[in-house]
Design an enzyme around this catalytic site. Structure first.
Site, short mmCIF file in Angstrom:
data_model
loop_
_atom_site.label_atom_id
_atom_site.label_comp_id
_atom_site.label_asym_id
_atom_site.label_seq_id
_atom_site.Cartn_x
_atom_site.Cartn_y
_atom_site.Cartn_z
CG HIS A 1 -1.88 -1.09 1.29
ND1 HIS A 1 -2.90 -1.12 2.21
CD2 HIS A 1 -2.02 -2.22 0.55
CE1 HIS A 1 -3.63 -2.21 2.03
NE2 HIS A 1 -3.11 -2.90 1.03
CD GLU B 1 -1.70 4.62 3.30
OE1 GLU B 1 -2.77 5.23 3.38
OE2 GLU B 1 -1.54 3.63 2.55
CB CYS C 1 -6.56 0.15 5.30
SG CYS C 1 -4.92 -0.55 4.95
CB CYS D 1 -1.72 1.87 6.06
SG CYS D 1 -1.60 1.09 4.43
#
Length: 154
Positions: free
Chosen positions: A51, A53, A81, A84
């Protein structure tokens, strides 16, 4: 323009250029340490943890030579999320600034068949400050034009 808006613009640009429309920037004392998008081509395309992040966190840790990212701020185009958020917490990041809330992209998320939302009731316990809505409208506009979003909701 505020510092938050300046760094959020970088996160939005990362999101525009990524395979998935999410971008992140990590800043320490006013210096950009790392930037990343979700599936931006620099990370394993088959890595479900790649992801924006987590990519930015990995790059920041590599640049700083330490997994301790205390004193950094994570800027994310969307509210992180669970994955992250956990990575930021384990890295010692105590401030997260984001553009859109997960609730703001609920229709996009459902089109992808995902469930990005999770309860954030433990944030205060973790000592992380969350600040949302920075350039929210600009982030929402970016979603509308991103190829991955267009393909999902067409």
């Amino acid at each position: 323009m505020s510092n938050n808006a300046t760094y959020m613009k970088l996160a939005i640009e990362e999101a525009r250029n990524a395979s998935w429309p999410f971008g992140a920037v990590i800043v320490k004392r006013g210096e950009v340490i790392a930037t990343a998008g979700s599936g931006d081509g620099q990370d394993e395309s088959h890595d479900p943890t790649a992801h924006a992040e987590t990519n930015a966190i990995r790059r920041a840790a590599s640049k700083l030579g330490s997994g301790d990212l205390s004193g950094t701020i994570l800027y994310a185009s969307c509210e992180p999320c669970a994955l992250c958020f956990g990575a930021a917490w384990y890295g010692g990041i105590k401030k997260i600034v984001y553009g859109t809330a997960l609730a703001d992209i609920q229709s996009i998320n459902k089109a992808w068949g995902g469930d990005l939302g999770f309860p954030h009731e433990h944030i205060q316990e973790a000592g992380i400050t969350f600040e949302g809505g920075v350039l929210k409208e600009e982030v929402l506009e970016m979603y509308k034009s991103h190829p991955r979003v267009k393909a999902s909701i067409s």
